[in-house]
Design an enzyme around this catalytic site. Structure first.
Site, mmCIF file in Angstrom:
data_model
loop_
_atom_site.group_PDB
_atom_site.id
_atom_site.type_symbol
_atom_site.label_atom_id
_atom_site.label_comp_id
_atom_site.label_asym_id
_atom_site.label_seq_id
_atom_site.Cartn_x
_atom_site.Cartn_y
_atom_site.Cartn_z
ATOM 1 N N SER A 64 0.787 -1.154 0.096
ATOM 2 C CA SER A 64 -0.178 0.126 0.076
ATOM 3 C C SER A 64 0.839 1.286 0.060
ATOM 4 O O SER A 64 0.218 2.370 -0.251
ATOM 5 C CB SER A 64 -0.911 -0.072 1.192
ATOM 6 O OG SER A 64 -1.997 -0.778 1.143
ATOM 7 N N LYS A 67 0.462 3.326 -2.819
ATOM 8 C CA LYS A 67 -0.740 4.132 -3.073
ATOM 9 C C LYS A 67 -0.493 5.692 -3.375
ATOM 10 O O LYS A 67 -1.010 6.320 -4.360
ATOM 11 C CB LYS A 67 -1.824 4.043 -1.980
ATOM 12 C CG LYS A 67 -2.390 2.434 -2.155
ATOM 13 C CD LYS A 67 -3.387 2.108 -0.995
ATOM 14 C CE LYS A 67 -3.732 0.821 -1.068
ATOM 15 N NZ LYS A 67 -4.498 0.543 0.179
ATOM 16 N N TYR A 191 -2.966 -3.362 -10.462
ATOM 17 C CA TYR A 191 -2.811 -3.014 -8.916
ATOM 18 C C TYR A 191 -2.110 -3.833 -8.045
ATOM 19 O O TYR A 191 -1.205 -3.501 -7.469
ATOM 20 C CB TYR A 191 -4.279 -2.514 -8.448
ATOM 21 C CG TYR A 191 -4.113 -2.473 -6.965
ATOM 22 C CD1 TYR A 191 -3.861 -1.253 -6.352
ATOM 23 C CD2 TYR A 191 -4.644 -3.746 -5.931
ATOM 24 C CE1 TYR A 191 -3.830 -1.304 -4.829
ATOM 25 C CE2 TYR A 191 -4.448 -3.453 -4.758
ATOM 26 C CZ TYR A 191 -4.184 -2.157 -4.157
ATOM 27 O OH TYR A 191 -4.202 -2.196 -2.667
ATOM 28 N N TYR A 243 -5.050 4.707 7.671
ATOM 29 C CA TYR A 243 -6.759 4.096 7.685
ATOM 30 C C TYR A 243 -7.313 4.420 8.684
ATOM 31 O O TYR A 243 -7.447 5.644 9.194
ATOM 32 C CB TYR A 243 -6.429 2.583 7.471
ATOM 33 C CG TYR A 243 -5.527 2.234 6.641
ATOM 34 C CD1 TYR A 243 -5.724 2.463 5.114
ATOM 35 C CD2 TYR A 243 -4.395 1.252 6.692
ATOM 36 C CE1 TYR A 243 -4.957 2.033 4.160
ATOM 37 C CE2 TYR A 243 -3.744 1.076 5.498
ATOM 38 C CZ TYR A 243 -3.956 1.346 4.513
ATOM 39 O OH TYR A 243 -3.349 0.780 3.283
ATOM 40 N N VAL A 261 1.317 -3.721 3.916
ATOM 41 C CA VAL A 261 1.155 -4.901 4.638
ATOM 42 C C VAL A 261 2.559 -6.007 4.787
ATOM 43 O O VAL A 261 2.596 -6.911 5.433
ATOM 44 C CB VAL A 261 0.167 -5.794 4.146
ATOM 45 C CG1 VAL A 261 -1.338 -5.278 4.532
ATOM 46 C CG2 VAL A 261 0.314 -5.897 2.718
HETATM 47 O O1 DON Z 1 -4.515 -4.484 -1.602
HETATM 48 C C1 DON Z 1 -4.127 -5.348 -0.920
HETATM 49 O O2 DON Z 1 -4.857 -5.914 -0.228
HETATM 50 C C2 DON Z 1 -2.532 -5.382 -0.643
HETATM 51 N N1 DON Z 1 -1.911 -5.888 -1.784
HETATM 52 C C3 DON Z 1 -2.131 -4.184 -0.364
HETATM 53 C C4 DON Z 1 -2.578 -3.755 1.054
HETATM 54 C C5 DON Z 1 -1.748 -2.906 2.019
HETATM 55 O O3 DON Z 1 -0.600 -2.889 2.074
HETATM 56 C C6 DON Z 1 -2.859 -2.308 3.401
HETATM 57 N N2 DON Z 1 -1.845 -1.621 4.135
HETATM 58 N N3 DON Z 1 -1.339 -1.623 5.413
#
Ligand code: DON
Length: 430
Positions: A64, A67, A191, A243, A261
């Site tokens: 993320s 983003k 994405y 978030y 993540v």
């Molecule tokens: O979109 C997703 O679920 C993951 N590839 C990335 C999410 C993410 O990193 C959320 N952050 N803490």
């Protein structure tokens, strides 16, 4: 002398190291089996210097943290109006993978949650790009932020795409509202590739430093995105980057930030530094546990909170004194530091409250290192009004800090290098 900052970083890493709480992301084996002992922190300064301690050269997937950077690319490629028409800027207060869409328009609430980020991916690059071209635009853009060519982790991508059910559900919702106009699966594929880009904490610190440096990469000197885009991105990072923990983060740490993540966490402190940490165990919000602790320490130890009140503008007026006497007396308003609106107001107030009785008045900028645009206009307006009320106005500006020193409209200033030059009796031979 040993550099001070890496020693400090090592000390703080040592303090948070024993905290084994949280779990690495568990939704794909590649992340679930991450080595949880990794711990690193890097500071990238705006001249390109990087200070680090711990595991700052270990590669992991950006997730993320991509983003805000892809949001920046979309804003510069498509313009603010097109992007804002599809993705809002309101904090959702919900988890990153919640289907947070405006009830009437279907617009995702912000670009930091998955719904917004999936939409933003579809807006990177020119409209007529094919999916592979769009992924290449994203990879090139992320690389420009990092200052080196980045690559993707194909294994993480393959595993993520196999488990992308929730993101696919989000994308189909977006497609049903015509927020996405192309094939929903193709956008999720792009994405997911975007999330699989490999970075190190050193890279992330440099990417954050590029934001802190108004969009110019400190190493390459490339202006990756325009300044106005950076302001938008940092604002959204501040309100939405963490978030449903964004409020706690904003008050306690106070640095525009983004987590991922895989355990990465970045903070961009405008005009000062880009910070990145890496530690894979996550809290319930999906933010790195030890990363959050590190940022809390950095912010409180070094006063990095963006709402930290700056030194009083009062200090801009260093002195108000007279040089010489009689008809040649020179009133000197001696200024110092960096002058913005509040500092310039201080000078206006002085000129209004204590109108100079001397004919000659100097604004001494010798100790001033910067004047922003509004301060420049205010100081020149002081000069103009003093001229109109019969004063001879001097600007003591040996380093030409004041750009285009013309007050216009009946105002006149004489620019000199020193107070002595302004104080020389009129008609005297040097
Ligand atoms: O979109 C997703 O679920 C993951 N590839 C990335 C999410 C993410 O990193 C959320 N952050 N803490």
């Amino acid at each position: 002398m040993r550099p001070i900052i890496p020693d400090y970083l090592a000390e703080v890493l040592g303090d948070v190291e024993p905290d084994a709480s949280g779990e690495p992301a568990g939704y794909i084996p590649e992340l679930a089996t991450a080595d949880t002992k990794y711990l690193g922190a890097a500071f990238a300064m705006l001249d390109g210097e990087v200070y680090g301690s711990g595991d700052i050269d270990i590669e992991f997937t950006i997730q993320s943290i991509s983003k805000p950077f892809v949001y920046a690319l979309a804003l510069s490629d498509r313009g603010f109006d097109s992007v804002l028409a599809k993705v809002g800027v309101e904090p959702s207060g919900e988890a990153f993978n919640e289907i947070s869409l405006e009830s009437d328009t279907g617009r995702p609430l912000n670009p930091m949650i998955n719904a917004g980020a999936i939409t933003v991916h579809s807006l990177a690059g020119a409209e007529d790009l094919d999916p592979a071209g769009r992924v290449e635009r994203v990879l090139r853009g992320l690389s420009a932020f990092a200052g080196r060519r980045l690559k993707m982790d194909e294994a993480v991508y393959a595993s993520e795409i196999e488990h992308a059910h929730r993101n696919l559900a989000i994308a189909h919702m977006l497609r049903s509202h015509d927020i996405l106009t192309g094939d929903a699966r193709t956008v999720v594929d792009g994405y997911t590739r975007q999330c699989s880009v490999l970075v190190t904490a050193r890279d992330l610190a440099m990417m954050a430093a590029t934001l802190a440096n108004r969009g110019m990469n400190p190493l390459s000197g490339e202006q990756v995105v325009p300044e106005a885009v950076v302001r938008q991105v940092l604002s959204v990072m501040f309100s939405c980057g963490m978030y449903d923990a964004a409020g706690d983060w904003g008050t306690q740490v106070g640095i525009p930030a983004k987590s991922g993540v895989a355990g990465g966490l970045i903070g961009a402190l405008p005009g000062q530094v880009g910070i990145a940490t890496f530690s894979p165990r996550l809290d319930v919000h999906g933010n790195s546990v030890r990363g959050v602790s590190l940022f809390e320490r950095f912010s409180s130890d070094m006063g990095l909170h963006v709402m930290e009140v700056p030194p009083a503008a009062l200090a801009v007026l260093r002195s108000n004194h007279v040089v010489g006497s009689g008809p040649n007396a020179l009133r000197v308003l001696e200024l110092q530091g960096g002058i913005g609106f509040a500092g310039a107001e201080r000078v206006v107030k002085e000129a209004v409250d204590n109108p100079p009785s001397e004919v000659k008045v100097a604004l001494d900028l010798t100790r001033v290192y910067s004047i922003d645009d509004v301060a420049r206009r205010m100081l020149l307006e002081i000069a103009r009004r003093l001229t109109l009320s019969g004063h001879d106005v001097y600007l003591v500006d040996p380093e030409s800090i004041m750009k285009d020193p013309d007050p216009g409209d009946g105002g006149r200033v004489t620019v000199v290098d020193s107070v002595d030059q302004a104080a020389i009796p009129m008609g005297a031979v040097q």
